[in-house]
Scaffold this motif. Sequence first.
Motif, PDB file in Angstrom:
ATOM      1  N   ARG A 165       0.834  -1.214   0.000  1.00 30.96           N
ATOM      2  CA  ARG A 165       0.000   0.000   0.000  1.00 30.96           C
ATOM      3  C   ARG A 165       0.866   1.261   0.000  1.00 30.96           C
ATOM      4  O   ARG A 165       0.618   2.193  -0.773  1.00 30.96           O
ATOM      5  CB  ARG A 165      -0.917  -0.011   1.222  1.00 30.96           C
ATOM      6  N   ILE A 166       1.884   1.298   0.856  1.00 27.84           N
ATOM      7  CA  ILE A 166       2.722   2.496   0.973  1.00 27.84           C
ATOM      8  C   ILE A 166       3.532   2.730  -0.298  1.00 27.84           C
ATOM      9  O   ILE A 166       3.672   3.880  -0.755  1.00 27.84           O
ATOM     10  CB  ILE A 166       3.636   2.381   2.202  1.00 27.84           C
ATOM     11  N   LEU A 167       4.049   1.661  -0.889  1.00 28.82           N
ATOM     12  CA  LEU A 167       4.789   1.815  -2.149  1.00 28.82           C
ATOM     13  C   LEU A 167       3.893   2.390  -3.237  1.00 28.82           C
ATOM     14  O   LEU A 167       4.289   3.311  -3.969  1.00 28.82           O
ATOM     15  CB  LEU A 167       5.338   0.460  -2.596  1.00 28.82           C
ATOM     16  N   ALA A 168       2.674   1.866  -3.350  1.00 31.28           N
ATOM     17  CA  ALA A 168       1.749   2.348  -4.374  1.00 31.28           C
ATOM     18  C   ALA A 168       1.355   3.796  -4.131  1.00 31.28           C
ATOM     19  O   ALA A 168       1.291   4.604  -5.071  1.00 31.28           O
ATOM     20  CB  ALA A 168       0.504   1.460  -4.416  1.00 31.28           C
ATOM     21  N   LEU A 169       1.094   4.149  -2.878  1.00 33.29           N
ATOM     22  CA  LEU A 169       0.707   5.527  -2.562  1.00 33.29           C
ATOM     23  C   LEU A 169       1.835   6.505  -2.866  1.00 33.29           C
ATOM     24  O   LEU A 169       1.587   7.623  -3.342  1.00 33.29           O
ATOM     25  CB  LEU A 169       0.293   5.634  -1.097  1.00 33.29           C
ATOM     26  N   GLU A 170       3.068   6.113  -2.569  1.00 31.05           N
ATOM     27  CA  GLU A 170       4.199   6.997  -2.855  1.00 31.05           C
ATOM     28  C   GLU A 170       4.338   7.218  -4.365  1.00 31.05           C
ATOM     29  O   GLU A 170       4.556   8.352  -4.822  1.00 31.05           O
ATOM     30  CB  GLU A 170       5.486   6.399  -2.288  1.00 31.05           C
ATOM     31  N   ASN A 171       4.188   6.153  -5.141  1.00 29.30           N
ATOM     32  CA  ASN A 171       4.264   6.307  -6.599  1.00 29.30           C
ATOM     33  C   ASN A 171       3.144   7.203  -7.104  1.00 29.30           C
ATOM     34  O   ASN A 171       3.371   8.100  -7.928  1.00 29.30           O
ATOM     35  CB  ASN A 171       4.177   4.935  -7.280  1.00 29.30           C
ATOM     36  N   TRP A 172       1.926   6.975  -6.624  1.00 29.16           N
ATOM     37  CA  TRP A 172       0.789   7.797  -7.049  1.00 29.16           C
ATOM     38  C   TRP A 172       0.986   9.257  -6.652  1.00 29.16           C
ATOM     39  O   TRP A 172       0.713  10.171  -7.439  1.00 29.16           O
ATOM     40  CB  TRP A 172      -0.515   7.275  -6.439  1.00 29.16           C
ATOM     41  N   ARG A 173       1.483   9.490  -5.437  1.00 31.58           N
ATOM     42  CA  ARG A 173       1.697  10.868  -4.973  1.00 31.58           C
ATOM     43  C   ARG A 173       2.645  11.613  -5.904  1.00 31.58           C
ATOM     44  O   ARG A 173       2.393  12.771  -6.260  1.00 31.58           O
ATOM     45  CB  ARG A 173       2.272  10.844  -3.555  1.00 31.58           C
ATOM     46  N   ARG A 174       3.724  10.962  -6.320  1.00 30.45           N
ATOM     47  CA  ARG A 174       4.685  11.630  -7.189  1.00 30.45           C
ATOM     48  C   ARG A 174       4.110  11.855  -8.584  1.00 30.45           C
ATOM     49  O   ARG A 174       4.298  12.933  -9.175  1.00 30.45           O
ATOM     50  CB  ARG A 174       5.973  10.799  -7.262  1.00 30.45           C
ATOM     51  N   ILE A 175       3.421  10.844  -9.115  1.00 30.42           N
ATOM     52  CA  ILE A 175       2.813  11.001 -10.438  1.00 30.42           C
ATOM     53  C   ILE A 175       1.740  12.079 -10.408  1.00 30.42           C
ATOM     54  O   ILE A 175       1.660  12.927 -11.308  1.00 30.42           O
ATOM     55  CB  ILE A 175       2.207   9.662 -10.918  1.00 30.42           C
ATOM     56  N   ALA A 176       0.907  12.066  -9.372  1.00 30.02           N
ATOM     57  CA  ALA A 176      -0.141  13.078  -9.253  1.00 30.02           C
ATOM     58  C   ALA A 176       0.449  14.470  -9.082  1.00 30.02           C
ATOM     59  O   ALA A 176      -0.180  15.468  -9.452  1.00 30.02           O
ATOM     60  CB  ALA A 176      -1.057  12.750  -8.067  1.00 30.02           C
ATOM     61  N   GLY A 177       1.669  14.529  -8.556  1.00 35.37           N
ATOM     62  CA  GLY A 177       2.343  15.814  -8.381  1.00 35.37           C
ATOM     63  C   GLY A 177       2.980  16.338  -9.651  1.00 35.37           C
ATOM     64  O   GLY A 177       3.578  17.421  -9.640  1.00 35.37           O
ATOM     65  N   GLY A 178       2.877  15.584 -10.734  1.00 34.19           N
ATOM     66  CA  GLY A 178       3.365  16.081 -12.017  1.00 34.19           C
ATOM     67  C   GLY A 178       4.592  15.389 -12.566  1.00 34.19           C
ATOM     68  O   GLY A 178       5.026  15.696 -13.687  1.00 34.19           O
ATOM     69  N   GLU A 179       5.175  14.444 -11.815  1.00 34.29           N
ATOM     70  CA  GLU A 179       6.348  13.744 -12.326  1.00 34.29           C
ATOM     71  C   GLU A 179       5.935  12.706 -13.365  1.00 34.29           C
ATOM     72  O   GLU A 179       4.838  12.155 -13.315  1.00 34.29           O
ATOM     73  CB  GLU A 179       7.101  13.064 -11.179  1.00 34.29           C
ATOM     74  N   ARG A 180       6.835  12.440 -14.289  1.00 31.62           N
ATOM     75  CA  ARG A 180       6.551  11.466 -15.340  1.00 31.62           C
ATOM     76  C   ARG A 180       6.883  10.056 -14.862  1.00 31.62           C
ATOM     77  O   ARG A 180       7.758   9.871 -14.008  1.00 31.62           O
ATOM     78  CB  ARG A 180       7.364  11.781 -16.592  1.00 31.62           C
ATOM     79  N   VAL A 181       6.186   9.083 -15.437  1.00 29.28           N
ATOM     80  CA  VAL A 181       6.455   7.687 -15.094  1.00 29.28           C
ATOM     81  C   VAL A 181       7.931   7.368 -15.299  1.00 29.28           C
ATOM     82  O   VAL A 181       8.564   6.701 -14.473  1.00 29.28           O
ATOM     83  CB  VAL A 181       5.573   6.743 -15.945  1.00 29.28           C
ATOM     84  N   GLU A 182       8.506   7.845 -16.422  1.00 27.61           N
ATOM     85  CA  GLU A 182       9.904   7.554 -16.739  1.00 27.61           C
ATOM     86  C   GLU A 182      10.849   8.074 -15.662  1.00 27.61           C
ATOM     87  O   GLU A 182      11.927   7.509 -15.445  1.00 27.61           O
ATOM     88  CB  GLU A 182      10.285   8.163 -18.090  1.00 27.61           C
ATOM     89  N   ASP A 183      10.460   9.167 -14.993  1.00 27.01           N
ATOM     90  CA  ASP A 183      11.319   9.759 -13.970  1.00 27.01           C
ATOM     91  C   ASP A 183      11.138   9.100 -12.610  1.00 27.01           C
ATOM     92  O   ASP A 183      11.999   9.232 -11.736  1.00 27.01           O
ATOM     93  CB  ASP A 183      11.029  11.264 -13.849  1.00 27.01           C
ATOM     94  N   VAL A 184      10.035   8.410 -12.436  1.00 23.25           N
ATOM     95  CA  VAL A 184       9.724   7.801 -11.138  1.00 23.25           C
ATOM     96  C   VAL A 184      10.080   6.319 -11.120  1.00 23.25           C
ATOM     97  O   VAL A 184      10.388   5.760 -10.065  1.00 23.25           O
ATOM     98  CB  VAL A 184       8.216   7.985 -10.809  1.00 23.25           C
ATOM     99  N   ARG A 185      10.092   5.680 -12.281  1.00 23.97           N
ATOM    100  CA  ARG A 185      10.199   4.223 -12.338  1.00 23.97           C
ATOM    101  C   ARG A 185      11.417   3.678 -11.583  1.00 23.97           C
ATOM    102  O   ARG A 185      11.297   2.736 -10.790  1.00 23.97           O
ATOM    103  CB  ARG A 185      10.246   3.750 -13.783  1.00 23.97           C
ATOM    104  N   ALA A 186      12.609   4.234 -11.843  1.00 22.77           N
ATOM    105  CA  ALA A 186      13.814   3.697 -11.209  1.00 22.77           C
ATOM    106  C   ALA A 186      13.715   3.782  -9.684  1.00 22.77           C
ATOM    107  O   ALA A 186      14.071   2.829  -8.973  1.00 22.77           O
ATOM    108  CB  ALA A 186      15.051   4.436 -11.711  1.00 22.77           C
ATOM    109  N   ASP A 187      13.238   4.904  -9.180  1.00 28.55           N
ATOM    110  CA  ASP A 187      13.068   5.052  -7.731  1.00 28.55           C
ATOM    111  C   ASP A 187      12.023   4.073  -7.203  1.00 28.55           C
ATOM    112  O   ASP A 187      12.171   3.527  -6.104  1.00 28.55           O
ATOM    113  CB  ASP A 187      12.638   6.478  -7.380  1.00 28.55           C
ATOM    114  N   ALA A 188      10.953   3.871  -7.981  1.00 35.15           N
ATOM    115  CA  ALA A 188       9.891   2.959  -7.558  1.00 35.15           C
ATOM    116  C   ALA A 188      10.413   1.527  -7.456  1.00 35.15           C
ATOM    117  O   ALA A 188      10.096   0.804  -6.498  1.00 35.15           O
ATOM    118  CB  ALA A 188       8.722   3.025  -8.534  1.00 35.15           C
ATOM    119  N   VAL A 189      11.210   1.121  -8.428  1.00 36.30           N
ATOM    120  CA  VAL A 189      11.787  -0.234  -8.401  1.00 36.30           C
ATOM    121  C   VAL A 189      12.749  -0.377  -7.231  1.00 36.30           C
ATOM    122  O   VAL A 189      12.721  -1.368  -6.490  1.00 36.30           O
ATOM    123  CB  VAL A 189      12.505  -0.544  -9.731  1.00 36.30           C
TER     124      VAL A 189
END
Length: 208
Positions: A165-189
């Motif tokens: 749940r926390i991992l998903a929420l953190e990813n959603w928070r960053r994407i919803a804040g305007g970051e691109r998937v490509e910029d978040v993916r490495a950190d998410a993994v």
Amino acid sequence: MSDTPPAEPGLRERKKRRMYETVSDTAIRLFLEKGFDAVSVAEVAAAAEISKPTLFRYFPAKEDLVLHRIADHEQEAARIVAGAQGSPLRALRRHFLDGLERCDPVTGLNDHPEVLRYHSLLYGTPSLAARMYAYLERSEAALADALGGDLDARLAAGQIAAVRRILALENWRRIAGGERVEDVRADAVAAAERAFDLLAKGLPYLSE
């Protein structure tokens, strides 16, 4: 183990599934257009061309109209553990990482406008967030049963569910804040790998 494929659902079951999907999609469209609290159940029923009593037979609560879209995921962790060939925790890790690779909306790593709007509706509406808690409880209970059902299994399921749940929420928070998937993916993994490493250290008997 039988190699016989599962039977295809019958006509009645297929019609029932279509009804669920049609009514839920209609409701979500209205909620996104006008706001969850501004749309009545009667309006949803009218738009879906069914009676209000019929709607309530399918969806006992207004919030269920929204949560139906993720209902298939409620038993997901339990199914993964039940079907794991080896370590349950490794299977859950692999599944989450595969989800990140696919940009599965459940992982939060998805920037499709409709997905973002849906998540904003879900997390931004207090009554939906409260109903979501019950969904998470059921998901956690199912996972605990798949892990053995005793106190240790319940404690492990709580930790695993919290991590997902926390991992998903953190990813959603960053994407919803305007970051691109490509910029978040490495950190998410990296975050997922680190989180599951911590779980493995705390739950070694599920990692063997």
